[in-house]
Design an enzyme around this catalytic site. Structure first.
Site, PDB file in Angstrom:
ATOM      1  N   GLY A 195       0.836  -1.190   0.000  1.00 54.42           N
ATOM      2  CA  GLY A 195       0.000   0.000   0.000  1.00 54.42           C
ATOM      3  C   GLY A 195       0.870   1.239   0.000  1.00 54.42           C
ATOM      4  N   PRO A 197       2.856   4.765   0.925  1.00 52.46           N
ATOM      5  CA  PRO A 197       3.663   5.042   2.107  1.00 52.46           C
ATOM      6  C   PRO A 197       2.840   5.712   3.202  1.00 52.46           C
ATOM      7  CG  PRO A 197       4.481   6.252   0.173  1.00 52.46           C
ATOM      8  CD  PRO A 197       3.326   5.452  -0.273  1.00 52.46           C
ATOM      9  N   GLY A 198       3.219   5.446   4.437  1.00 54.45           N
ATOM     10  CA  GLY A 198       2.591   6.128   5.571  1.00 54.45           C
ATOM     11  C   GLY A 198       1.233   5.593   5.954  1.00 54.45           C
ATOM     12  N   THR A 199       0.858   4.428   5.432  1.00 59.51           N
ATOM     13  CA  THR A 199      -0.476   3.910   5.748  1.00 59.51           C
ATOM     14  C   THR A 199      -0.454   2.959   6.950  1.00 59.51           C
ATOM     15  OG1 THR A 199      -0.088   2.360   3.952  1.00 59.51           O
ATOM     16  CG2 THR A 199      -1.584   4.177   3.508  1.00 59.51           C
ATOM     17  N   THR A 202       4.440  -0.570   8.697  1.00 58.75           N
ATOM     18  CA  THR A 202       5.467  -0.869   9.698  1.00 58.75           C
ATOM     19  C   THR A 202       4.858  -1.001  11.086  1.00 58.75           C
ATOM     20  OG1 THR A 202       6.886   0.536   8.385  1.00 58.75           O
ATOM     21  CG2 THR A 202       7.727  -0.113  10.538  1.00 58.75           C
ATOM     22  N   HIS A 418     -17.979   8.012 -12.417  1.00 63.29           N
ATOM     23  CA  HIS A 418     -17.464   6.911 -13.240  1.00 63.29           C
ATOM     24  C   HIS A 418     -17.687   5.562 -12.523  1.00 63.29           C
ATOM     25  CE1 HIS A 418     -14.400   5.365 -16.224  1.00 63.29           C
ATOM     26  NE2 HIS A 418     -14.428   4.383 -15.348  1.00 63.29           N
ATOM     27  N   GLU A 419     -17.308   5.502 -11.270  1.00 62.51           N
ATOM     28  CA  GLU A 419     -17.462   4.243 -10.516  1.00 62.51           C
ATOM     29  C   GLU A 419     -18.933   3.910 -10.298  1.00 62.51           C
ATOM     30  OE1 GLU A 419     -15.078   2.247 -10.193  1.00 62.51           O
ATOM     31  OE2 GLU A 419     -13.541   3.677 -10.764  1.00 62.51           O
ATOM     32  N   HIS A 422     -20.208   2.051 -13.330  1.00 66.41           N
ATOM     33  CA  HIS A 422     -19.892   0.615 -13.329  1.00 66.41           C
ATOM     34  C   HIS A 422     -20.823  -0.136 -12.375  1.00 66.41           C
ATOM     35  CE1 HIS A 422     -16.389   0.979 -15.768  1.00 66.41           C
ATOM     36  NE2 HIS A 422     -15.665   1.634 -14.881  1.00 66.41           N
TER      37      HIS A 422
HETATM   38  P1  ADP Z   1       4.378   2.620   6.213  1.00 71.97           P
HETATM   39  O1  ADP Z   1       5.205   1.524   6.800  1.00 71.97           O
HETATM   40  O2  ADP Z   1       3.118   2.140   5.575  1.00 71.97           O
HETATM   41  O3  ADP Z   1       5.119   3.566   5.322  1.00 71.97           O
HETATM   42  P2  ADP Z   1       4.290   3.508   8.934  1.00 71.97           P
HETATM   43  O4  ADP Z   1       3.773   2.313   9.623  1.00 71.97           O
HETATM   44  O5  ADP Z   1       5.760   3.748   9.005  1.00 71.97           O
HETATM   45  O6  ADP Z   1       3.842   3.514   7.410  1.00 71.97           O
HETATM   46  O7  ADP Z   1       3.490   4.778   9.438  1.00 71.97           O
HETATM   47  C1  ADP Z   1       4.122   5.927   9.905  1.00 71.97           C
HETATM   48  C2  ADP Z   1       3.410   6.460  11.102  1.00 71.97           C
HETATM   49  O8  ADP Z   1       2.121   6.942  10.733  1.00 71.97           O
HETATM   50  C3  ADP Z   1       3.135   5.395  12.136  1.00 71.97           C
HETATM   51  O9  ADP Z   1       4.211   5.267  13.013  1.00 71.97           O
HETATM   52  C4  ADP Z   1       1.911   5.917  12.836  1.00 71.97           C
HETATM   53  O10 ADP Z   1       2.279   6.838  13.825  1.00 71.97           O
HETATM   54  C5  ADP Z   1       1.178   6.678  11.744  1.00 71.97           C
HETATM   55  N1  ADP Z   1       0.079   5.881  11.159  1.00 71.97           N
HETATM   56  C6  ADP Z   1       0.005   5.447   9.885  1.00 71.97           C
HETATM   57  N2  ADP Z   1      -1.159   4.772   9.674  1.00 71.97           N
HETATM   58  C7  ADP Z   1      -1.818   4.773  10.846  1.00 71.97           C
HETATM   59  C8  ADP Z   1      -3.061   4.220  11.279  1.00 71.97           C
HETATM   60  N3  ADP Z   1      -3.867   3.542  10.446  1.00 71.97           N
HETATM   61  N4  ADP Z   1      -3.431   4.407  12.561  1.00 71.97           N
HETATM   62  C9  ADP Z   1      -2.629   5.082  13.405  1.00 71.97           C
HETATM   63  N5  ADP Z   1      -1.448   5.623  13.072  1.00 71.97           N
HETATM   64  C10 ADP Z   1      -1.027   5.481  11.800  1.00 71.97           C
END
Ligand code: ADP
Length: 594
Positions: A195, A197-199, A202, A418-419, A422
């Site tokens: 997915g 980044p930042g989702t 990790t 659009h969606e 469909h």
């Molecule tokens: P990825 O690995 O997908 O790039 P991370 O897990 O490193 O993203 O996310 C970075 C930070 O963003 C996390 O440490 C957290 O603080 C915050 N974060 C991201 N998604 C969420 C979520 N769904 N709920 C709570 N915090 C989130």
């Protein structure tokens, strides 16, 4: 304090040793050797006759040496005549024949010099090898951070319910792997989280480890991309060895695409460095048993570029999408991050969630954090709307172009309609299909939004089904044309157009489903799979036009339903099966009543 550098000291010692040997040779051969008197050949002969020459060293060289009666040494030309020895002996001069022997001093010096040089080179090469192998060993170890009992819990992750459910299942497996192996249940060895980044990929893996109370070993795929042959593979082996030594654990490989890209099969059987690293990873993963309680988690933004071998059973056989949060998830994330902060009661977090379409979890966290910084700078009692507005601007302005959070309202509206097109055509023409999810949140696999449409399990596909699939594919574009006008249709339909064309061509060429052509297999007829003759081209165009017109008519009759779905999509961003069925049901009822 100055540190002694062992390497520098050794170099100085070698230099001193070499200089001493050279000095010895020079002194021995040139300085200490006595001065020789140069005699002309005639003086030499005269000296023999007068008895002044007492000894001669006969050699085959161009010069001969000898001693005079006063003990001094002379040197003269060697005439190389056979009679010289006889002349010398007749005049009582003692003769020492050296038969081409070399001066002992020179030999000794030479041997000494060679000895020292060889000694030094052996020492240096041994030291070099020792050092290289030490350095190699050091480099084959990958540095990783280990954490046990970190405080991250699943409760700290908002949204992403499906991914979380999947993870929770694995917690018990990590805790009690024996329980599963006893029943012969095979749990996944590897899980890929994919997915944008930042989702939260990790944080999700971290939470899995801490909920299960096992070690969390984190590395990045780029740690294994090495210039030295075999080093990446060595690091993989050392990582798995360390993991096994630890016992139960979660190994987390971020950016797995750095080592797991699709292999180039076009090359001349080339097994290059990255192939070796990937193979080492596959071998290690196949090598460990499920009972060890080790799970390898990997994260990527691009699952589409990963090598198929990675996704096979026994490797990363579970793939979980961690997508951008929808409205509900954004509300939860914002709530989570404002929970322990002094937030003004006036602030409408739901409204903020509405504004933050396409924001990732990390970005939402950043937004609240920026607002908190603004509040702290002002010494304000609470984080207020003004701080949030400023933070919103900072976060948006600081973003890179690739980010989708800058998607305009117009684009969202186009995607929603659009969606909806469909989804509505599917609901009308294929009532047996399940429309499980319609969303305007872009997926990592494709642009814009998508609608998940699952046909019932059937052995055969009918002509009617195939025609309906073409109509579903055309539905998106047709709605764009009806709602926004024919000049405002977009590129968003390119995949749909490709799919629709492929279905029609297959119906004609492969399945004998066109009356004008009949039951002819074109592969057999032309011996070329991809050949499309003029007849097929004309018929495809004609068929496409006809299906387009029919679908357009049908959509026009149901445009009210399309609008309802699109409006709901703009409001909620994602609709599940129940929500869609509810809208369709209400619309039908309204029609019946009118
Ligand atoms: P990825 O690995 O997908 O790039 P991370 O897990 O490193 O993203 O996310 C970075 C930070 O963003 C996390 O440490 C957290 O603080 C915050 N974060 C991201 N998604 C969420 C979520 N769904 N709920 C709570 N915090 C989130």
């Amino acid at each position: 304090m100055k540190k002694f550098n062992i390497k520098k000291i050794s170099i100085v010692l070698y230099a001193v040793l070499l200089a001493s040997v050279l000095g010895f040779i020079i002194i021995n051969n040139y300085i200490l050797s006595e001065e020789k008197i140069e005699l002309s050949y005639s003086d030499f002969i005269a000296g023999i006759e007068s008895g002044e020459v007492t000894k001669v060293y006969l050699t085959e060289t161009s010069k001969i040496e000898g001693n005079l009666s006063d003990g001094s040494t002379f040197i003269t030309d060697n005439p190389r005549v056979d009679t010289l020895k006889e002349t010398l002996l007749l005049n009582d001069v003692s003769v020492d024949e050296q038969d081409g022997q070399i001066n002992m001093n020179t030999v000794l010096s030479f041997v000494l010099l060679i000895g020292v040089l060889v000694g030094i080179s052996i020492y240096l090469s041994k030291k070099g090898t020792r050092q290289t192998s030490k350095e190699y060993d050091k480099m084959s170890k990958v540095e990783f951070s280990t954490q046990k009992d970190s405080s991250v819990r699943f409760a700290d992750i908002a949204g992403n319910e499906e991914a979380k459910e999947n993870m929770i299942e694995l917690v018990d497996f990590l805790k009690n792997p024996e329980k599963y192996t006893r029943y012969g249940a095979k749990m996944p060895k590897g899980v890929i989280l994919y997915g944008p980044p930042g989702t939260g990929k990790t944080i999700m893996a971290k939470a899995l480890a801490s909920e299960a109370g096992v070690d969390f070993i984190a590395v990045s795929g780029s740690d294994f991309v090495q210039v030295y042959a075999g080093l990446g593979a060595g690091r993989i082996r050392s990582l798995f060895k360390d993991a096994k030594d630890k016992g139960k654990c979660v190994i987390f490989i971020d950016e797995i695409d750095a080592i797991g890209k699709k292999r180039d099969r076009g090359g001349l059987g080339g097994s290059d460095e990255s192939d070796r690293t990937l193979n080492a990873l596959l071998t290690e993963m196949s090598g460990f048993k499920g009972s060890e309680g080790i799970i390898v988690m990997a994260a990527t933004n691009r699952i589409d570029i990963l090598d198929d071998a990675l996704l096979r059973p026994g490797r990363f056989d579970r793939q979980i999408e961690v997508g951008l949060p929808d409205l509900k998830a954004r509300q939860e994330i914002l709530k989570l991050y404002s929970q322990n902060r002094p937030i003004d009661a006036e602030i409408n977090l739901d409204g903020l969630a509405q504004q933050t379409v396409y924001f990732s979890g990390a970005k939402l966290e950043n937004l609240v954090n920026e607002a908190a910084i603004y509040a702290a700078r002002e010494d304000a009692p609470y984080i207020n709307q003004n701080h949030l507005d400023k933070a919103f601007y900072t976060v948006i302005a600081g973003e890179e172009k690739k980010d989708r959070s800058g998607i305009s309202h117009v684009d969202r509206k186009i995607t929603a309609y659009h969606e909806a097109g469909h989804a509505v055509v599917t609901k009308i023409l294929c009532p047996d299909n399940k429309v499980t999810k319609v969303t305007i949140i872009p997926s990592t696999k494709g642009a814009g939004g998508f609608s998940m449409n699952i046909p019932p399990d059937r052995m055969y596909n009918t002509k009617m089904n195939m025609i309906n699939h073409v109509k579903v594919a055309l539905g998106g574009r047709i709605v764009e044309e009806i709602i926004f006008g024919s000049d405002h249709i977009t590129t968003g339909a390119s995949n749909d157009i490709q799919k629709a064309t492929e279905i029609i061509v297959a119906m004609i060429k492969q399945f004998g489903m066109h009356d004008e052509i009949g039951m002819v297999n074109f592969d057999v007829l032309y011996g070329n799979r991809n050949f499309v003759d003029d007849d097929v081209k004309q018929l495809t165009k004609k068929e496409m036009k006809q299906l387009y017109d029919e679908t357009k008519l049908m959509i026009r009759e149901n445009i009210g339903l399309v609008e309802k779905v699109a409006e709901e999509l703009l409001r909620k961003e994602t609709l599940n099966e129940d929500e869609i069925n509810k809208i369709v049901g209400e619309y039908d009822e309204a029609l019946l009543c009118s």
